[in-house]
Design an enzyme around this catalytic site. Structure first.
Site, mmCIF file in Angstrom:
data_model
loop_
_atom_site.group_PDB
_atom_site.id
_atom_site.type_symbol
_atom_site.label_atom_id
_atom_site.label_comp_id
_atom_site.label_asym_id
_atom_site.label_seq_id
_atom_site.Cartn_x
_atom_site.Cartn_y
_atom_site.Cartn_z
ATOM 1 N N LYS A 65 0.805 -1.231 0.000
ATOM 2 C CA LYS A 65 0.000 0.000 0.000
ATOM 3 C C LYS A 65 0.843 1.290 0.000
ATOM 4 O O LYS A 65 0.526 2.230 -0.718
ATOM 5 C CB LYS A 65 -0.938 0.022 1.217
ATOM 6 N N ASP A 109 -10.007 2.500 2.612
ATOM 7 C CA ASP A 109 -10.092 1.827 3.924
ATOM 8 C C ASP A 109 -10.778 2.717 4.969
ATOM 9 O O ASP A 109 -11.704 2.277 5.655
ATOM 10 C CB ASP A 109 -8.688 1.474 4.448
HETATM 11 P P1 NAP Z 1 -0.189 -3.679 8.938
HETATM 12 O O1 NAP Z 1 -0.016 -2.412 8.219
HETATM 13 O O2 NAP Z 1 0.785 -4.780 8.705
HETATM 14 O O3 NAP Z 1 -0.207 -3.347 10.525
HETATM 15 C C1 NAP Z 1 -0.352 -4.370 11.469
HETATM 16 C C2 NAP Z 1 -0.709 -3.779 12.831
HETATM 17 O O4 NAP Z 1 -1.026 -4.843 13.722
HETATM 18 C C3 NAP Z 1 0.429 -3.015 13.476
HETATM 19 O O5 NAP Z 1 -0.117 -2.070 14.342
HETATM 20 C C4 NAP Z 1 1.148 -4.132 14.236
HETATM 21 O O6 NAP Z 1 1.901 -3.685 15.332
HETATM 22 C C5 NAP Z 1 -0.043 -4.898 14.765
HETATM 23 N N1 NAP Z 1 0.293 -6.296 15.055
HETATM 24 C C6 NAP Z 1 0.603 -7.264 14.164
HETATM 25 N N2 NAP Z 1 0.833 -8.423 14.811
HETATM 26 C C7 NAP Z 1 0.668 -8.169 16.131
HETATM 27 C C8 NAP Z 1 0.776 -8.946 17.314
HETATM 28 N N3 NAP Z 1 1.098 -10.244 17.270
HETATM 29 N N4 NAP Z 1 0.523 -8.364 18.501
HETATM 30 C C9 NAP Z 1 0.193 -7.049 18.575
HETATM 31 N N5 NAP Z 1 0.084 -6.258 17.493
HETATM 32 C C10 NAP Z 1 0.305 -6.802 16.287
HETATM 33 O O7 NAP Z 1 -1.614 -4.309 8.676
HETATM 34 P P2 NAP Z 1 -3.020 -3.574 8.446
HETATM 35 O O8 NAP Z 1 -3.291 -3.463 6.998
HETATM 36 O O9 NAP Z 1 -3.051 -2.342 9.284
HETATM 37 O O10 NAP Z 1 -4.028 -4.668 9.018
HETATM 38 C C11 NAP Z 1 -4.210 -4.867 10.412
HETATM 39 C C12 NAP Z 1 -5.395 -5.827 10.607
HETATM 40 O O11 NAP Z 1 -6.572 -5.230 10.105
HETATM 41 C C13 NAP Z 1 -5.257 -7.159 9.862
HETATM 42 O O12 NAP Z 1 -5.805 -8.165 10.683
HETATM 43 C C14 NAP Z 1 -6.108 -6.982 8.622
HETATM 44 O O13 NAP Z 1 -6.652 -8.200 8.182
HETATM 45 C C15 NAP Z 1 -7.212 -6.072 9.164
HETATM 46 N N6 NAP Z 1 -7.816 -5.204 8.135
HETATM 47 C C16 NAP Z 1 -9.160 -5.200 8.017
HETATM 48 C C17 NAP Z 1 -9.767 -4.394 7.076
HETATM 49 C C18 NAP Z 1 -11.263 -4.397 6.949
HETATM 50 O O14 NAP Z 1 -11.768 -3.818 5.976
HETATM 51 N N7 NAP Z 1 -11.987 -4.989 7.868
HETATM 52 C C19 NAP Z 1 -8.995 -3.552 6.247
HETATM 53 C C20 NAP Z 1 -7.601 -3.565 6.402
HETATM 54 C C21 NAP Z 1 -7.013 -4.398 7.353
HETATM 55 P P3 NAP Z 1 3.454 -3.326 15.165
HETATM 56 O O15 NAP Z 1 3.502 -1.968 14.539
HETATM 57 O O16 NAP Z 1 3.951 -3.318 16.568
HETATM 58 O O17 NAP Z 1 4.072 -4.393 14.308
#
Ligand code: NAP
Length: 303
Positions: A65, A109
């Protein structure tokens, strides 16, 4: 129409977008396809230059992204100010300009979050707790500050420095919202938060549980978990029991998808009254998602 989603390795297995968009194309009577396309980070630039212009539009998911945003700033165009504030793109439309195919980037998003969070006026000036500082959290934080006009935002993240960076970014926006990073969730007055958002994978299938103390949730609060697999996370189930207003991740997923679909199909629909406020497509996508998530959960139990 030629549509798709680019992501990392395995995107064709985990992405739910093909199911949603294929259902939407069919419901609108549009001929076309939506494919999941794995692209390695080292191959991203050449894919964007050579393959992307052959499509009509595509979504972008992890880990591309922010890289696509940077590429478009140099070689394409950003179609909305909010995508600039977020610094990441999840939707690209291919447009023909003076005989040249150009890529225009958007971020849907945060819009998907905003469209489903409920009564935005009720959140104006209020306090919000956000778990996470990744791509999705960034989009949500910008929308909460700019569009929903909340008063304060507490951001907790596994790596504190990313929460601090996001708080700093929010505080540079021209809004009334003051953001702070929090180190210890136990010190947050959870009871006083009008809205609590989980934007981490905590609580997701195969992931650990959130460190949030669920017993401190109170009736009248809103709880939004953007995790969509399982559809009903433990956070959502407990919040519901406490009398909170709950919003599930599949609702945001369908809403951001509907927004992307609207951007791509605007002129293709030829004035067909298929969508006025996105609700029609969102419902089609929501039903397709519900079926697919249930099917995947059933397959996991059988395995
Ligand atoms: P991303 O950019 O990779 O960010 C991941 C986030 O989750 C960061 O804040 C990371 O913390 C944290 N994280 C990952 N593993 C963790 C763990 N084991 N314990 C605590 N924190 C953890 O991903 P993203 O795109 O923001 O997505 C995050 C989540 O939202 C995913 O589950 C994704 O499937 C979901 N999502 C949903 C939608 C929807 O439309 N419903 C849209 C987008 C994403 P750190 O910075 O400390 O690594």
């Amino acid at each position: 129409m030629k549509l798709g989603i680019i992501g990392g390795e395995g995107v064709e297995k985990y992405s739910l977008s093909p199911v949603m968009h294929t259902a939407a194309l069919k419901a609108c009577g549009l001929k076309g396809e939506y494919r999941a396309i794995p692209v390695k980070p080292e191959g991203l630039e050449s894919w964007l230059g050579i393959e992307a212009p052959k499509l009509d539009g595509f979504n972008v998911t992890m880990p591309h992204k922010e890289a696509v945003y940077r590429w478009l700033k140099e070689n394409g165009r950003i179609g909305s100010d909010i995508a600039d504030s977020i610094g990441a793109v999840n939707t690209v439309k291919v447009v023909e300009e003076k005989g040249v195919r150009r890529l225009v980037g958007y971020n849907t998003d945060g819009r998907g979050f905003f469209d489903t969070v409920g009564d935005q006026n009720a959140l104006r000036g209020k306090s919000v707790l956000l778990l996470g500082a990744g791509g999705a959290a960034k989009a949500i934080a910008v929308w909460l500050a700019e569009a929903t006009q909340i008063g304060s935002l507490k951001i907790w993240n596994r790596h504190l420095e990313r929460a601090e960076e996001l708080a700093q970014k929010v505080n540079t926006l021209q809004t009334h919202c003051r953001a702070v990073a929090v180190k210890d969730l136990r010190a947050v007055p959870i009871e006083q938060m009008s809205l609590i958002v989980n934007a981490t994978p905590l609580g997701m299938h195969k992931h650990e549980e959130s460190p949030l103390d669920f017993s401190r949730l109170r009736k009248g609060q809103a709880v939004y978990d953007i995790v969509y697999e399982p559809r009903e996370t433990r956070l959502i189930a407990i919040a519901r029991k406490h009398g909170c207003k709950v919003i599930r991740g599949d609702e945001m997923l369908a809403a951001q998808g509907a927004e992307a679909f609207d951007i791509w199909t605007d002129e293709w629909r030829g004035g067909k009254p298929v969508r006025v406020d996105g609700k029609f497509i969102r419902e089609i996508m929501g039903d397709a998602l519900e079926n697919e998530i249930k099917l995947r959960a059933g397959n996991r139990q059988d395995a």
